[in-house]
Motif scaffolding. Structure first.
Motif, short mmCIF file in Angstrom:
data_model
loop_
_atom_site.label_atom_id
_atom_site.label_comp_id
_atom_site.label_asym_id
_atom_site.label_seq_id
_atom_site.Cartn_x
_atom_site.Cartn_y
_atom_site.Cartn_z
N GLY A 9 0.80 -1.23 0.00
CA GLY A 9 0.00 0.00 0.00
C GLY A 9 0.82 1.27 0.00
O GLY A 9 0.38 2.29 0.53
N LYS A 10 2.01 1.22 -0.59
CA LYS A 10 2.90 2.40 -0.62
C LYS A 10 2.20 3.61 -1.23
O LYS A 10 2.45 4.75 -0.84
CB LYS A 10 4.15 2.07 -1.43
N PHE A 11 1.30 3.38 -2.18
CA PHE A 11 0.71 4.48 -2.94
C PHE A 11 -0.29 5.31 -2.14
O PHE A 11 -0.61 6.44 -2.51
CB PHE A 11 0.04 3.96 -4.21
N PHE A 12 -0.82 4.76 -1.05
CA PHE A 12 -1.76 5.54 -0.26
C PHE A 12 -1.04 6.73 0.38
O PHE A 12 0.03 6.59 0.95
CB PHE A 12 -2.40 4.68 0.82
N GLY A 13 -1.65 7.90 0.27
CA GLY A 13 -1.05 9.11 0.79
C GLY A 13 -0.22 9.85 -0.23
O GLY A 13 0.17 11.00 0.00
N ALA A 14 0.07 9.22 -1.38
CA ALA A 14 0.82 9.91 -2.45
C ALA A 14 -0.16 10.63 -3.37
O ALA A 14 -1.38 10.41 -3.31
CB ALA A 14 1.64 8.88 -3.24
N HIS A 20 -2.42 4.45 -9.45
CA HIS A 20 -2.93 4.34 -8.08
C HIS A 20 -4.42 4.04 -8.06
O HIS A 20 -4.89 3.25 -7.24
CB HIS A 20 -2.66 5.63 -7.32
N ARG A 21 -5.16 4.66 -8.96
CA ARG A 21 -6.60 4.43 -9.02
C ARG A 21 -6.91 2.98 -9.38
O ARG A 21 -7.84 2.38 -8.84
CB ARG A 21 -7.24 5.38 -10.02
N ARG A 49 2.26 2.72 4.40
CA ARG A 49 3.23 3.60 5.06
C ARG A 49 2.53 4.82 5.61
O ARG A 49 2.89 5.34 6.67
CB ARG A 49 4.28 4.01 4.03
N ASN A 50 1.53 5.28 4.88
CA ASN A 50 0.77 6.48 5.26
C ASN A 50 -0.71 6.13 5.22
O ASN A 50 -1.22 5.71 4.19
CB ASN A 50 1.08 7.62 4.28
N SER A 51 -1.40 6.27 6.32
CA SER A 51 -2.79 5.85 6.41
C SER A 51 -3.78 6.86 5.84
O SER A 51 -4.98 6.62 5.85
CB SER A 51 -3.16 5.56 7.87
N ALA A 52 -3.28 7.98 5.31
CA ALA A 52 -4.17 9.01 4.76
C ALA A 52 -4.97 8.46 3.59
O ALA A 52 -4.41 7.92 2.63
CB ALA A 52 -3.36 10.23 4.32
N GLY A 53 -6.27 8.59 3.68
CA GLY A 53 -7.14 8.21 2.57
C GLY A 53 -7.34 6.73 2.39
O GLY A 53 -7.87 6.29 1.35
N ARG A 74 9.53 6.83 0.72
CA ARG A 74 8.70 5.78 0.11
C ARG A 74 9.55 4.66 -0.49
O ARG A 74 9.21 3.48 -0.39
CB ARG A 74 7.80 6.38 -0.97
N ILE A 75 10.67 5.03 -1.14
CA ILE A 75 11.52 4.00 -1.76
C ILE A 75 12.15 3.12 -0.70
O ILE A 75 12.16 1.89 -0.81
CB ILE A 75 12.60 4.65 -2.65
N ALA A 76 12.68 3.73 0.36
CA ALA A 76 13.29 2.96 1.44
C ALA A 76 12.24 2.08 2.12
O ALA A 76 12.52 0.93 2.49
CB ALA A 76 13.94 3.90 2.46
#
Length: 365
Positions: A9-14, A20-21, A49-53, A74-76
């Motif tokens: 789920g790396k893409f969440f919050g980006a 992503h969609r 990584r980021n729970s936003a959205g 995000r890459i790390a």
């Protein structure tokens, strides 16, 4: 047996992108499907990584970030934290990239455009993606892609062998759940069915230049071209393009506003020189908007006989096809009916089933 199949789920919050969609729609459709299917005894988790959205799921556990992960780039996070935290799990990556050191993975690579259309990307972007693709294609257990065209391209450019790649077509039925907002018609002073919609994108392979030339012609002087998305008039002019006066820019708009524009447009024009799938034409078809497309990339595979096709290097051909769609009601209604049928075959439920079966085949029971 894998205890858990973990979605990356790396893409969440980006910042939202088309890739992503697609990932969001696939995860939501998988969540609905899991309850109906035998899951090989595995649990499903979404690791973010980021729970936003992040939406709430019924059958997929959301594993939210801890303080260490939240501070990581995000890459790390993807290359180091994720494979270490989920080292006993099977990781499912839906946004082109994934952790190189985690062999028990499946990765959805949408296209091979860093190879086939290099001029559309920066040198650093191309080198990074090619580096990752080289190892992902060889190390991960399964490669997924979104069309037979993309599958052939990934094989041709040596990303992965044909027997390792499974096609999972996108769905487009999500647009039918969006309530249309017609506000942009008033904002841009548009007349229903007398404007054409296209992407505001300066990437060379998107080929919007041919539309600018077509709309500069006398045959289309009374028709408006509406470009939606992030690129501005200045962006095109800075690249040497001449933007005719009948072109308007909506800027970035909401999903509801885009659906409103599509549902009221005379046509969607999609002149891409290469495309891994081509979701906007199907979205337009689902909403009853005729499509004029280039016969390149995956577009003929996805649009079938439900679109008119124009030579992507011939502005006169685009002018002619667009006038036909706008002025010939018989052609228009034929395209609308064929488009709805074509779009109806591409559902997220079907995509989730294909994804589920592909992952099940490489995860031992």
């Amino acid at each position: 047996m894998y205890k858990t199949i973990a979605f990356n789920g790396k893409f969440f919050g980006a910042a939202p992108t088309g890739v992503h969609r697609v990932a969001e729609q696939l995860i939501a459709a998988m969540d609905a499907l899991i309850a109906e299917q035998s899951a090989n005894g595995a649990d499903y988790a979404l690791v973010v990584r980021n729970s936003a959205g992040v939406p709430s799921y019924r059958n997929i556990l959301c594993v939210k970030e801890n303080p260490i992960a939240r501070r990581m780039h995000r890459i790390a996070w993807e290359q180091c934290y994720l494979p270490l935290a989920r080292r006993k799990d099977f990781i499912l990556n839906l946004c082109n990239l994934g952790p190189l050191c985690h062999r028990d993975s499946a990765t959805l690579i949408h296209d091979a455009q860093v190879y086939s259309a290099p001029e559309s990307y920066s040198l650093s972007f191309r080198l990074w993606y090619k580096f990752l693709f080289f190892f992902i294609g060889r190390r991960h257990k399964l490669i997924l892609t979104v069309s037979e065209f993309s599958r052939q391209e990934l094989v041709y450019y040596g990303v992965a062998s044909a027997d390792k790649i499974v096609v999972v077509y996108n769905g487009c039925d999500h647009v039918l759940e969006v309530r249309p907002d017609d506000g942009q018609l008033m904002t841009l002073n548009l007349t229903r069915k007398r404007y054409v919609l296209a992407l505001a994108n300066t990437q060379k392979h998107k080929n919007i230049a041919v539309l600018l030339k077509a709309f500069a012609k006398s045959e289309l002087k009374n028709v408006t071209l509406v470009l939606f998305g992030g690129a501005t008039k200045a962006d095109f002019e800075n690249l040497g393009h001449v933007v005719p006066p009948n072109v308007r820019f909506s800027g970035r708009i909401t999903d509801s506003e885009l659906v409103g524009l599509m549902a009221n447009a005379g046509a969607l024009a999609f002149p891409s020189l290469t495309e891994g799938f081509g979701l906007p034409p199907l979205e337009a078809m689902a909403l009853g908007c005729p499509v004029v497309a280039a016969p390149f990339g995956a577009l003929p595979e996805v649009c079938g006989k439900a679109a008119l096709y124009a030579d992507p290097f011939d502005a006169d051909a685009w002018s002619e096809k667009i006038r036909t769609v706008l002025d010939d009601e018989t052609v228009r209604q034929s395209l609308v009916s064929a488009g709805r049928r074509q779009a109806g075959t591409f559902t997220w439920k079907r995509a989730a089933r294909s994804l589920f079966e592909a992952v099940k085949a490489v995860t031992p029971a």
